[in-house]
Scaffold this motif. Structure first.
Motif, short mmCIF file in Angstrom:
data_model
loop_
_atom_site.label_atom_id
_atom_site.label_comp_id
_atom_site.label_asym_id
_atom_site.label_seq_id
_atom_site.Cartn_x
_atom_site.Cartn_y
_atom_site.Cartn_z
N MET A 1 0.91 -1.26 0.07
CA MET A 1 -0.07 0.04 -0.07
C MET A 1 1.06 1.18 -0.18
O MET A 1 1.98 1.37 0.63
N LYS A 2 0.52 2.20 -0.60
CA LYS A 2 1.31 3.62 -0.79
C LYS A 2 0.47 4.51 -0.21
O LYS A 2 -0.87 4.59 -0.38
N GLU A 45 5.76 3.90 1.40
CA GLU A 45 5.25 2.37 1.08
C GLU A 45 5.13 1.78 2.64
O GLU A 45 5.76 1.89 3.36
N GLY A 47 3.83 -1.70 4.58
CA GLY A 47 3.55 -3.13 4.56
C GLY A 47 2.17 -3.77 4.79
O GLY A 47 1.98 -4.81 4.60
N SER A 48 1.71 -3.04 5.78
CA SER A 48 0.28 -3.53 6.17
C SER A 48 -0.74 -3.21 5.06
O SER A 48 -0.69 -2.17 4.38
N GLU A 49 -1.73 -4.34 5.11
CA GLU A 49 -2.80 -4.19 4.28
C GLU A 49 -4.13 -3.85 5.19
O GLU A 49 -5.06 -3.51 4.42
N ASP A 50 -3.85 -3.51 6.19
CA ASP A 50 -5.11 -3.04 6.97
C ASP A 50 -5.09 -1.64 6.91
O ASP A 50 -4.42 -0.89 7.62
N ARG A 51 -6.12 -1.01 6.24
CA ARG A 51 -6.13 0.48 5.84
C ARG A 51 -6.43 1.36 7.20
O ARG A 51 -5.64 2.34 7.36
N ALA A 54 -3.07 1.46 9.07
CA ALA A 54 -2.29 2.31 8.13
C ALA A 54 -2.60 3.87 8.64
O ALA A 54 -1.48 4.58 8.83
#
Length: 79
Positions: A1-2, A45, A47-51, A54
């Motif tokens: 995720m960015k 950038e 690493g987490s995919e949990d918005r 993040a």
């Protein structure tokens, strides 16, 4: 995720660097500019995919390091 964080001075806070940039632009013949304000952009950038996690992490980063919240605002955009 960015993510992109944009930090700008709050309205009413003097911006001498913005004024210097405006004067420099005019000295280069770019006359039709006014009210120049400078800021900072951080592209990260994550690493987490949990918005939600993040966003919380980025808010903490801004509050602790990336922005002086006394005189600056910030926006966080996750893409």
């Amino acid at each position: 995720m960015k993510a992109r964080i944009v930090v700008t001075l709050k309205t009413g806070v003097l911006d001498p660097q913005g004024k210097a940039i405006e004067a420099a632009l005019k000295s280069f013949g770019i006359e039709d500019v006014s009210g120049v304000r400078q800021g900072k952009v951080f592209d990260l950038e994550i690493g987490s995919e949990d918005r939600a996690a993040a966003e919380a992490m980025l808010k903490a980063a801004c509050d602790k390091l990336l922005a002086n919240t006394v005189v600056e605002n910030y926006t966080i955009e996750i893409v």
